[in-house]
Design a protein around this motif. Structure first.
Motif, PDB file in Angstrom:
ATOM      1  N   LEU A   1       0.855  -1.180   0.000  1.00 19.17           N
ATOM      2  CA  LEU A   1       0.000   0.000   0.000  1.00 19.17           C
ATOM      3  C   LEU A   1       0.893   1.232   0.000  1.00 19.17           C
ATOM      4  O   LEU A   1       1.756   1.382   0.865  1.00 19.17           O
ATOM      5  N   ARG A   2       0.674   2.108  -0.979  1.00 16.78           N
ATOM      6  CA  ARG A   2       1.446   3.348  -1.076  1.00 16.78           C
ATOM      7  C   ARG A   2       0.502   4.522  -0.827  1.00 16.78           C
ATOM      8  O   ARG A   2      -0.379   4.779  -1.631  1.00 16.78           O
TER       9      ARG A   2
ATOM     10  N   SER B   1      -2.655  -3.814  -9.758  1.00 14.29           N
ATOM     11  CA  SER B   1      -2.521  -2.597  -8.963  1.00 14.29           C
ATOM     12  C   SER B   1      -3.740  -1.725  -9.222  1.00 14.29           C
ATOM     13  O   SER B   1      -4.297  -1.732 -10.310  1.00 14.29           O
ATOM     14  N   PHE B   2      -4.173  -1.032  -8.189  1.00 12.36           N
ATOM     15  CA  PHE B   2      -5.279  -0.090  -8.366  1.00 12.36           C
ATOM     16  C   PHE B   2      -5.029   1.159  -7.552  1.00 12.36           C
ATOM     17  O   PHE B   2      -4.395   1.138  -6.510  1.00 12.36           O
ATOM     18  N   GLN B   3      -5.525   2.254  -8.111  1.00 12.47           N
ATOM     19  CA  GLN B   3      -5.325   3.564  -7.514  1.00 12.47           C
ATOM     20  C   GLN B   3      -6.686   4.187  -7.240  1.00 12.47           C
ATOM     21  O   GLN B   3      -7.587   4.098  -8.069  1.00 12.47           O
TER      22      GLN B   3
ATOM     23  N   ALA C   1      -4.062   6.892  -3.390  1.00 10.13           N
ATOM     24  CA  ALA C   1      -3.372   5.760  -2.782  1.00 10.13           C
ATOM     25  C   ALA C   1      -3.308   4.651  -3.829  1.00 10.13           C
ATOM     26  O   ALA C   1      -4.210   4.523  -4.664  1.00 10.13           O
ATOM     27  N   THR C   2      -2.241   3.863  -3.782  1.00  8.63           N
ATOM     28  CA  THR C   2      -2.079   2.762  -4.724  1.00  8.63           C
ATOM     29  C   THR C   2      -1.868   1.470  -3.960  1.00  8.63           C
ATOM     30  O   THR C   2      -1.078   1.424  -3.009  1.00  8.63           O
ATOM     31  N   VAL C   3      -2.570   0.430  -4.384  1.00  4.29           N
ATOM     32  CA  VAL C   3      -2.410  -0.908  -3.833  1.00  4.29           C
ATOM     33  C   VAL C   3      -1.818  -1.775  -4.938  1.00  4.29           C
ATOM     34  O   VAL C   3      -2.340  -1.801  -6.052  1.00  4.29           O
TER      35      VAL C   3
END
Length: 172
Positions: free
Chosen positions: A12-13, A56-58, A21-23
């Motif tokens: 998690l970013r 990845s999803f944002q 946020a990006t996962v």
């Protein structure tokens, strides 16, 4: 979630790109959703909605807090995507739990960009007798899901293996 998800690791970013946020998930497997009949399908892929080397999803964290879900970007790389409808018309995409008070007709998710790279794609609708089997080198979908309707457009590189409608081969 209403189904099982398996993965090797997840990151998690939060600070990079704030308020987004990006996962990132490596070696992800998402099983088919609820109210879907696996028995209607002869092949062993029916139990799996997605198998991917990387997902990845944002999303916008501020909108998420306000319960306005906007997935800005979803990237899926290397694997299989199976969108399946059983004989009763139930699909395997129901994987997310809604609050009991939520009316599905009022539930909307904006999908700004879904990118598929090196994905084997199956769309099988047993009720309407349609079977699309394709491979996506690189494709992007933009649209929204709301009122039980998915709408949008797709652009990119997709090589179709076959399209079968009511026992008639339309594309090979």
């Amino acid at each position: 979630l209403l189904t099982q998800v398996f993965m090797d690791d997840i990151r998690l970013r939060l600070l990079t790109g704030f308020p987004n946020a990006t996962v990132e998930i490596n070696n992800a497997v998402i099983l088919s959703g609820e109210r879907f009949s696996l028995r209607d399908f002869k092949h062993n892929y029916a139990d799996t909605l997605l198998k991917a080397r990387k997902v990845s999803f944002q999303f916008d964290m501020i909108r998420l807090i306000k319960k306005d879900i906007e997935l800005k970007k979803i990237e899926v790389t290397g694997g299989d995507l199976n969108i399946l409808f059983d004989r009763r018309g139930h699909h395997n995409l129901t994987i997310w739990k809604r609050e009991k008070s939520e009316n599905p007709e009022n539930y909307t998710v904006n999908l700004r960009s879904i990118s598929l790279s090196d994905i084997h794609f199956r769309w099988i609708d047993l009720r309407n007798q349609m079977n699309l089997d394709a491979f996506s080198g690189k494709s992007v979908f933009r649209g929204k899901y709301g009122g039980k309707l998915l709408s949008g457009d797709t652009r990119g590189n997709m090589s179709a293996v076959s399209l079968l409608v009511r026992d008639r081969l339309w594309l090979n």
